[in-house]
Scaffold this motif. Structure first.
Motif, PDB file in Angstrom:
ATOM      1  N   LYS A   1      43.075  33.835  36.868  1.00 55.37           N
ATOM      2  CA  LYS A   1      43.417  35.135  37.452  1.00 55.37           C
ATOM      3  C   LYS A   1      42.829  35.272  38.853  1.00 55.37           C
ATOM      4  O   LYS A   1      43.490  35.759  39.767  1.00 55.37           O
TER       5      LYS A   1
ATOM      6  N   GLY B   1      45.040  35.652  42.145  1.00 58.75           N
ATOM      7  CA  GLY B   1      44.834  36.822  42.994  1.00 58.75           C
ATOM      8  C   GLY B   1      44.589  36.445  44.444  1.00 58.75           C
ATOM      9  O   GLY B   1      45.129  37.067  45.363  1.00 58.75           O
TER      10      GLY B   1
ATOM     11  N   ASN C   1      46.228  39.509  46.032  1.00 54.10           N
ATOM     12  CA  ASN C   1      46.051  40.646  45.137  1.00 54.10           C
ATOM     13  C   ASN C   1      44.561  40.774  44.802  1.00 54.10           C
ATOM     14  O   ASN C   1      44.048  40.091  43.914  1.00 54.10           O
TER      15      ASN C   1
ATOM     16  N   LEU D   1      43.629  41.737  41.054  1.00 51.69           N
ATOM     17  CA  LEU D   1      43.723  40.621  40.111  1.00 51.69           C
ATOM     18  C   LEU D   1      42.546  39.674  40.285  1.00 51.69           C
ATOM     19  O   LEU D   1      41.972  39.193  39.304  1.00 51.69           O
TER      20      LEU D   1
ATOM     21  N   LYS E   1      39.511  41.291  38.694  1.00 48.66           N
ATOM     22  CA  LYS E   1      39.613  41.238  37.228  1.00 48.66           C
ATOM     23  C   LYS E   1      39.248  39.854  36.721  1.00 48.66           C
ATOM     24  O   LYS E   1      38.572  39.713  35.699  1.00 48.66           O
TER      25      LYS E   1
END
Length: 56
Positions: free
Chosen positions: A19, A23, A28, A31, A34
């Motif tokens: 992730k 990201g 992102n 993301l 996270k």
């Protein structure tokens, strides 16, 4: 049973790394954060499991 938990924690850490990398690749930030959070949580659980194993 402890081995199963270690494998599960490692899997969560890898998932978090994927992730985070995804990201970064697409820009992102949410993301990415996270992913880092998942890695941190999995690493903490892994450390706890290792400590528990050391006591037994």
């Amino acid at each position: 049973m402890a081995t199963g938990k270690k494998i599960k924690n490692t899997g969560k850490s890898v998932k978090g790394k994927v992730k985070e990398t995804a990201g970064k690749a697409v820009g992102n930030e949410s993301l990415e954060l996270k992913g880092k959070a998942e890695q941190t949580a999995a690493d903490a659980k892994q450390a706890g499991q290792k400590a528990k194993d050391a006591l037994t």
